[in-house]
Design a protein around this motif. Structure first.
Motif, mmCIF file in Angstrom:
data_model
loop_
_atom_site.group_PDB
_atom_site.id
_atom_site.type_symbol
_atom_site.label_atom_id
_atom_site.label_comp_id
_atom_site.label_asym_id
_atom_site.label_seq_id
_atom_site.Cartn_x
_atom_site.Cartn_y
_atom_site.Cartn_z
ATOM 1 N N ARG A 1 0.859 -1.177 0.000
ATOM 2 C CA ARG A 1 0.000 0.000 0.000
ATOM 3 C C ARG A 1 0.895 1.227 0.000
ATOM 4 N NH1 ARG A 1 -5.451 0.485 -1.259
ATOM 5 N NH2 ARG A 1 -5.820 -1.703 -1.670
ATOM 6 N N VAL A 2 0.564 2.212 -0.830
ATOM 7 C CA VAL A 2 1.345 3.439 -0.936
ATOM 8 C C VAL A 2 0.425 4.619 -0.651
ATOM 9 C CG1 VAL A 2 2.813 4.844 -2.410
ATOM 10 C CG2 VAL A 2 2.865 2.356 -2.639
ATOM 11 N N GLU A 3 0.834 5.473 0.297
ATOM 12 C CA GLU A 3 0.018 6.618 0.737
ATOM 13 C C GLU A 3 0.639 7.942 0.316
ATOM 14 O OE1 GLU A 3 -1.818 6.688 4.822
ATOM 15 O OE2 GLU A 3 -0.204 5.220 5.135
ATOM 16 N N HIS A 4 -0.236 8.894 -0.032
ATOM 17 C CA HIS A 4 0.160 10.269 -0.331
ATOM 18 C C HIS A 4 -0.910 11.217 0.217
ATOM 19 C CE1 HIS A 4 1.887 7.820 -3.662
ATOM 20 N NE2 HIS A 4 2.941 8.591 -3.488
ATOM 21 N N VAL B 1 -5.311 2.921 5.112
ATOM 22 C CA VAL B 1 -4.767 1.573 5.028
ATOM 23 C C VAL B 1 -5.301 0.806 6.237
ATOM 24 C CG1 VAL B 1 -2.661 0.171 5.062
ATOM 25 C CG2 VAL B 1 -2.695 2.369 3.852
ATOM 26 N N VAL B 2 -5.726 -0.438 6.025
ATOM 27 C CA VAL B 2 -6.272 -1.211 7.139
ATOM 28 C C VAL B 2 -5.525 -2.528 7.298
ATOM 29 C CG1 VAL B 2 -8.558 -0.201 6.862
ATOM 30 C CG2 VAL B 2 -8.058 -2.379 5.768
ATOM 31 N N ASP B 3 -5.364 -2.929 8.550
ATOM 32 C CA ASP B 3 -4.844 -4.258 8.851
ATOM 33 C C ASP B 3 -5.958 -5.247 8.524
ATOM 34 O OD1 ASP B 3 -4.042 -6.668 10.005
ATOM 35 O OD2 ASP B 3 -3.047 -5.701 11.701
ATOM 36 N N ALA C 1 -1.586 -8.858 6.708
ATOM 37 C CA ALA C 1 -1.977 -8.459 5.352
ATOM 38 C C ALA C 1 -2.680 -7.113 5.445
ATOM 39 C CB ALA C 1 -2.899 -9.498 4.726
ATOM 40 N N VAL C 2 -2.496 -6.264 4.436
ATOM 41 C CA VAL C 2 -3.133 -4.947 4.449
ATOM 42 C C VAL C 2 -4.065 -4.781 3.261
ATOM 43 C CG1 VAL C 2 -1.266 -3.831 5.730
ATOM 44 C CG2 VAL C 2 -1.184 -3.853 3.234
ATOM 45 N N ASN C 3 -4.972 -3.827 3.386
ATOM 46 C CA ASN C 3 -5.909 -3.476 2.330
ATOM 47 C C ASN C 3 -6.195 -1.991 2.460
ATOM 48 O OD1 ASN C 3 -7.634 -3.755 0.181
ATOM 49 N ND2 ASN C 3 -9.207 -4.896 1.270
ATOM 50 N N GLU D 1 0.475 -6.207 0.784
ATOM 51 C CA GLU D 1 -0.767 -6.384 0.034
ATOM 52 C C GLU D 1 -0.650 -7.722 -0.709
ATOM 53 O OE1 GLU D 1 -4.579 -5.054 -1.537
ATOM 54 O OE2 GLU D 1 -3.266 -3.856 -0.262
ATOM 55 N N SER D 2 -1.276 -8.741 -0.143
ATOM 56 C CA SER D 2 -1.148 -10.092 -0.679
ATOM 57 C C SER D 2 -2.466 -10.707 -1.121
ATOM 58 C CB SER D 2 -0.519 -11.014 0.378
ATOM 59 O OG SER D 2 -1.249 -10.946 1.593
#
Length: 561
Positions: A317-320, A366-368, A377-379, A504-505
């Motif tokens: 996951r990439v945040e801006h 972003v969530v666990d 895993a994240v989403n 992110e899998s």
């Protein structure tokens, strides 16, 4: 009705140069679009002028499609496809014949039709295994047409599930049967609630899905927005309302009901085992398990159900800051005046691997999204207002069975688990995060009091760490190359302070459960693999459409009651 396609209206706003405001102000202006141009009076005037008729000739207009065109920024256009009804049907035909514009034509709305029932008598009520979008819509369509289905969900109802998820995000223990992956509504319940799909819709199932969402509480604009979404908060209400409707139609919903076995005779389904203790008679069952039902995949493999490993993708996951994305998409003059902007990015790298953005969440978190102890895993997730001030997306790299050494249909699951175990160790049980500049230098990021260093927008415990080595080498090289290419499209995308979270899998199912043209398992008649977990969908809407298809197959064979 007359359809007018690609009707453009330029936005006119007083900007007085670059507007200064902090990000918290940006989303107070989310109603700008609807306040200015969703006015039926404005659209009626534009439509009448384009058709060359009087305003009094127009009896009604319907918005069929809407999008924003910012390709010529700072000029921003609203683009509409309108359905226009004239008071005289003969005038409609004459008007279309007179218009030389190829964007004007007669239009008949596509109406979805559930098939006529078959003649055979059902021995038992149909069983739906899983209450994600596929199972929920399958169950709803069968219930609505009198089949009184039984829906089995291993997780729990929305209220219980939400409490369990939020408790976990706030430091509580992970509950393997009640988390972001398992429970009423499926994994999509804790997402952005995107409802767009690339699946062709000649039979009107997509329109039926969207209309069903509106019927049960979603806003009407999802029927025409180019990229509709409803957010996790609205989606939860819709799911509960659909469950209530299923019950009112005579269906049954059972939570905490994990299917642990199948009973067959002479190649036909006879029943399903629930929680290792109950045998539920069934000759028709829809297998709408999610992509994270790993124990169920293991059982099916042992039972001999034909399955195959399939390609999927992994990444970070990439945040801006959302304002950075808005200004790139809309220009600085409009960057803080329009709804949170999405983006879609693709790159072909020198490694031969494709890298692309996936499940982009404007104004989200972003969530666990873990579902197994000892694995992370994240989403991504957004609420309906998309108001967090942060944009995040999965930047993912394609992997195929050849990459993860496929030895049997469950090899992709083993590969996912290895990555998630590494993420758990790197983050010491928390979501591991890192600034992109540190990632390139392979040095651990640390928390900073520097106001220019953004903090992660993560739902759940996180820990600054070094994510280098989490992805396989080939994927890591492709990921970095893709990030650098994306920086040429969105300035700052590969900036020092872009935030990464891993891993992110769970982008899609690593397994496909085989089915024939009637959607049934080739060795177990009456068993219908369905939806994203079975490998036949890629999001809420496509999974829901696949669930409707499964319901149709049952209905075409059997009569209700």
């Amino acid at each position: 009705m007359i359809a007018i396609q690609q009707m453009k209206i330029e936005m006119q706003m007083e900007t007085k140069g670059e507007i200064e405001s902090d990000e918290s102000d940006m989303y107070d202006k989310n109603k700008v679009l609807s306040d200015i141009l969703d006015s039926k009076e404005v659209l009626r005037k534009k439509a009448a002028k384009q058709l060359g008729v009087k305003m009094t000739d127009v009896s009604d207009i319907t918005i069929l499609k809407h999008s924003i065109d910012a390709r010529k920024k700072p000029q921003i256009f609203q683009v509409y496809t309108l359905g226009v009804s004239l008071k005289d049907k003969r005038l409609e035909q004459r008007t279309v014949a007179r218009c030389k514009n190829g964007n004007v034509a007669l239009y008949t709305p596509r109406t979805y039709q559930f098939p006529a029932s078959g003649d055979r008598q059902l021995a038992h009520r149909p069983v739906i295994i899983g209450m994600g979008p596929a199972g929920l819509f399958c169950g709803y369509m069968l219930a609505r047409h009198g089949y009184r289905p039984i829906l089995l969900e291993r997780g729990y109802d929305i209220d219980t599930r939400t409490r369990d998820v939020e408790a976990y995000w706030n430091g509580g223990s992970l509950k393997p049967e009640s988390n972001v992956q398992f429970g009423e509504g499926g994994a999509g319940t804790f997402s952005d609630g995107k409802l767009n799909t690339l699946v062709k819709d000649k039979d009107g199932r997509n329109s039926e899905v969207l209309q069903t969402f509106v019927t049960f509480g979603a806003p009407e604009h999802i029927l025409y927005e180019n990229k509709p979404h409803i957010g996790t908060d609205v989606l939860r209400r819709v799911v509960v309302n659909m469950r209530r409707a299923i019950l009112e139609y005579g269906g049954e919903v059972r939570f905490g009901a994990r299917v642990t076995g199948l009973v067959t005779k002479e190649g036909a389904l006879k029943g399903v085992r629930v929680n290792d203790s109950e045998l539920l008679p069934a000759t028709q069952a829809v297998l709408a398990i999610g992509h994270s039902a790993r124990d169920t995949f293991t059982y099916l493999d042992q039972f001999g159900i034909p399955m195959e490993a399939k390609a999927f993708a992994v990444g970070m996951r990439v945040e801006h800051p959302q304002r950075m994305i808005n200004e790139c998409m809309y220009g600085k003059a409009y960057g803080n005046m329009l709804p949170a902007a999405p983006y879609k990015l693709t790159a072909q790298t020198s490694t031969g691997r494709g890298v692309y953005s996936f499940c982009m969440c404007p104004g989200g978190y972003v969530v666990d999204a873990s579902s197994e102890p000892g694995r992370i895993a994240v989403n991504g997730m957004s609420y309906s207002d998309r108001g967090s001030g942060r944009a995040n997306s999965a930047i993912i790299v394609q992997v195929t069975p050849a990459d993860y050494g496929a030895d049997g249909p469950l090899a992709g699951i083993a590969f996912q688990r290895q990555l998630e175990e590494k993420a758990f160790l790197i983050g010491n049980g928390c979501v591991p995060v890192q600034y992109y500049g540190d990632y390139k230098r392979s040095q651990c990021s640390g928390e900073s009091s520097d106001l220019d260093s953004p903090q992660p927008g993560v739902k759940g415990a996180y820990r600054f760490a070094n994510l280098r080595g989490l992805l396989p080498d080939a994927c890591e090289r492709a990921f970095i190359e893709g990030m650098e290419q994306f920086d040429g499209v969105i300035k700052g995308f590969a900036g020092e302070k872009a935030l990464l979270s891993g891993i992110e899998s769970r982008t899609s199912s690593p397994v496909r459960i085989c089915r024939d043209d009637t959607l049934q398992c080739p060795i177990v008649r009456g068993l219908y693999p369905c939806g994203e977990g079975a490998g036949y969908a890629g999001g809420i809407t496509s999974a829901a459409m696949d669930g409707i298809r499964a319901a149709e197959q049952i209905a075409m064979q059997f009569r209700a009651g």
